[in-house]
Design a protein around this motif. Sequence first.
Motif: not given
Length: 285
Positions: A114-120
């Motif tokens: 949701r804050v732009g960090i994908k695939g974590a």
Amino acid sequence: MHTLNADLHCHSSISDGTLAPEVLAARAKANGVELWALTDHDELRGQHRARAAAAALGLPYLTGTEVSVTFAGETVHIVGLGFDPDDTRLAEGLARTRGGRELRAREMAEDLARVGIKGAFEGALKYVGNPDLISRTHFARYLVEIGACRDTQEVFRRYLTEGKPGYVPHRWAALGDAVRWIVEAGGIAVIAHPGRYKLTPNQEYALFSDFKEHGGRAVEVVTGSHTAQDYVKYASMAREFGLLASRGSDFHSPEESHTDLGALPYLPGEVQPVWTALQERVLRP
């Protein structure tokens, strides 16, 4: 006994450390450690490897684990030392404690997306391989890898502590259960790094009181995250509560840990070392 270089708290790649149990054993031996324990989070799989590696190096060994506990809304850690590593009730209890990690990790990944960090989630999984053992530390390493933060400390500050976008609380074991699993497996339960918890003085007193009532017998006085003032404070609390004193670096990684294996000050003279009560449990080469 106070000047024994015992290091009874560290982590391997089986939980959230970066080194294999065998590499840790060699590092402990090279750094002058005279009594060693591997204490992976909620996990026993490294115990036989650590014991064999220590034996091959002539290094006395104590079995260990670090159990995650929820107390007064905080995550508190209880180290177990000198237990039977094949005890089924302890293994089952730790498996239940680990069980919530994957669900929590997937929620953390959704929050980070949701804050732009994908695939974590997938990124963190690269660092652990086992979703049962995934932790905030693995997310932190992934965020450093992709350049979101300079180091793991910055990741925790910006994303993974309460009130930040990647923080998801987890209900861990109950204090009494964690202590009972360790004691019934023949070990001694130890409050890990008490100086790290955000407890009020009343809550801290309750932690020590409840821990003792459940059969807990020791507290870490000298550990990597404690200050010199903490050594004095928790040596005093050990005496007040009639607890034995433990010592351990809480080493995770050469790149991330402030304190190396075997590099701590010795226990202060006015406390009783935990290893005096564990002599029969020490696995000697």
